[in-house]
Design an enzyme around this catalytic site. Structure first.
Site, PDB file in Angstrom:
ATOM      1  N   CYS A 150       0.826  -1.207   0.000  1.00 58.35           N
ATOM      2  CA  CYS A 150       0.000   0.000   0.000  1.00 58.35           C
ATOM      3  C   CYS A 150       0.859   1.256   0.000  1.00 58.35           C
ATOM      4  CB  CYS A 150      -0.930  -0.012   1.219  1.00 58.35           C
ATOM      5  SG  CYS A 150      -1.923   1.476   1.377  1.00 58.35           S
ATOM      6  N   CYS A 153      -0.333   4.095   2.224  1.00 58.45           N
ATOM      7  CA  CYS A 153      -0.046   3.884   3.653  1.00 58.45           C
ATOM      8  C   CYS A 153       1.437   4.106   3.961  1.00 58.45           C
ATOM      9  CB  CYS A 153      -0.386   2.453   4.070  1.00 58.45           C
ATOM     10  SG  CYS A 153      -1.923   1.831   3.409  1.00 58.45           S
ATOM     11  N   ASP A 154       2.313   3.606   3.100  1.00 50.90           N
ATOM     12  CA  ASP A 154       3.719   3.484   3.489  1.00 50.90           C
ATOM     13  C   ASP A 154       4.698   4.361   2.697  1.00 50.90           C
ATOM     14  OD1 ASP A 154       2.943   1.590   5.350  1.00 50.90           O
ATOM     15  OD2 ASP A 154       3.143  -0.065   3.936  1.00 50.90           O
TER      16      ASP A 154
END
Ligand code: NAP
Length: 325
Positions: A150, A153-154
């Site tokens: 993701c 997200c990261d």
């Protein structure tokens, strides 16, 4: 009626709400239905599994920085544990098992999990989706330690670093484009010489100087003990091997929603995601609702999943009320 009347066969009680799945969607639905005094039963999945583990996909991540309310970030498993504790506080019950079979022809609905058979007036399906992985040694172990599924997200954790994205579809290019905001270089590793992604995404990616394409390549080895330390690539035409010195690997080869269990009852899109009716979490079966990634092939975020879990709880509550429960 109480929320757990004896069933017509005198055995299993009839519950108002059974929730299948315990990621952000399922646990938010549990918090809301528990606070509405519907005493939900959550069939939370099996700890040994990577596809339907209790807590969902956030159990496979480390730090979550984009969940509102946590200015310093929060660990994925810790966040999900807080959701669970909050649901339990209001009376949600949990069964740590995988749902193995359902019957939505009968009313109350029947859900089998472990050795038990449960009856529910409503069912909320929140079984999520799983990112497809390459299936290489080290891959799963290094998720949250350099390997990610993701970018939203990261990506932020890879500021100024050189990273790789594997895949040639819209997801891979979308992730690659997003990651150019952070990374010094994004290598897109694709197993063919032609992308599957839409033309517009291809045009954007080709025009971006931060992206370099490695054609006819597959990731054949993932290196690192504590963190990702590099990759070995294999040319899919010549078989030649080469090293790629990156600190991040984003696997973007697609997702699979966990919907097999419902195939005989619930309408699915061609890509397998459950169909919900516009502006609601209603499925094609009255009294069965779906929320979170199992019906979302677009946003796939913890916060959007939690939001739709809330919607499913309210939809179930209103449905029960309208049907005299
Ligand atoms: P996808 O279209 O199925 O593409 C998957 C890609 O991963 C393909 O290029 C495939 O290679 C590659 N791949 C699959 N298994 C692999 C493996 N084991 N090793 C290496 N490569 C592998 O999946 P997606 O990109 O997630 O997209 C899914 C759907 O969502 C699509 O309909 C897409 O258009 C849509 N989507 C749209 C947007 C957008 O419009 N912004 C964004 C994301 C997704 P091959 O090409 O060789 O098969």
């Amino acid at each position: 009626m109480t929320s757990a009347d004896p069933g017509s066969d005198g055995a299993a009680p009839v519950r108002d709400v059974i929730i299948i799945g315990s990621g952000p969607a399922g646990l938010t639905a549990a918090i809301y239905t528990a606070r509405a005094r519907l005493a939900p039963l959550v069939i939370e999945g099996e700890p040994s599994s990577t596809s339907d583990q209790p807590g969902g996909q956030l159990m496979l991540t480390t730090e979550v920085e984009n969940y509102p309310g946590f200015p310093d970030g929060v660990m994925g498993p810790e966040l999900m544990m807080s959701f669970r504790v909050q649901a339990e506080r209001f009376g949600a019950e949990f069964q740590t098992a995988k749902a193995t079979r359902v019957n939505f022809d009968e009313r109350p609905f029947v859900v089998w999990a472990g050795d038990e058979r449960h009856l529910g007036r409503t069912v909320i399906v929140s079984t999520g989706a799983q990112s497809l992985l390459l299936g290489l040694p080290n891959e799963e172990r290094l998720i949250g330690h350099g390997v990610s599924t993701c970018a939203t997200c990261d990506g932020f954790f890879f500021r100024g670093q050189e990273i790789a994205v594997v895949g040639g579809g819209d997801s891979a290019l979308e992730e690659a484009l997003f990651l150019t905001r952070f990374a010094s270089k994004v290598h897109v590793v694709h197993r063919r010489h032609e992308l599957r992604a839409s033309k517009i995404m291809q045009d954007r990616a080709f025009a971006n100087d931060g992206i370099e394409f490695l054609w006819n390549c597959r990731v054949s080895e993932i290196h690192g003990d504590e963190r990702l330390e590099g990759l070995t690539l294999t040319d899919t035409v010549t078989g030649e091997r080469s090293a790629l010195d990156v600190t991040g690997l984003f696997v973007a080869i697609g997702h699979r929603p966990n919907t097999e269990l419902f195939a005989d009852w619930l309408d699915r899109k061609p890509n397998g995601y459950l169909v919900t009716q516009a502006d609601s979490t209603r499925t094609n079966i009255a009294g069965v609702f779906a929320c979170g990634d199992v019906q979302d092939d677009c946003y796939r975020q913890a916060v959007t999943a939690a939001g739709s879990g809330c919607q499913a709880a309210i939809d179930a509550e209103r449905w029960l009320e309208a049907h005299g429960h």
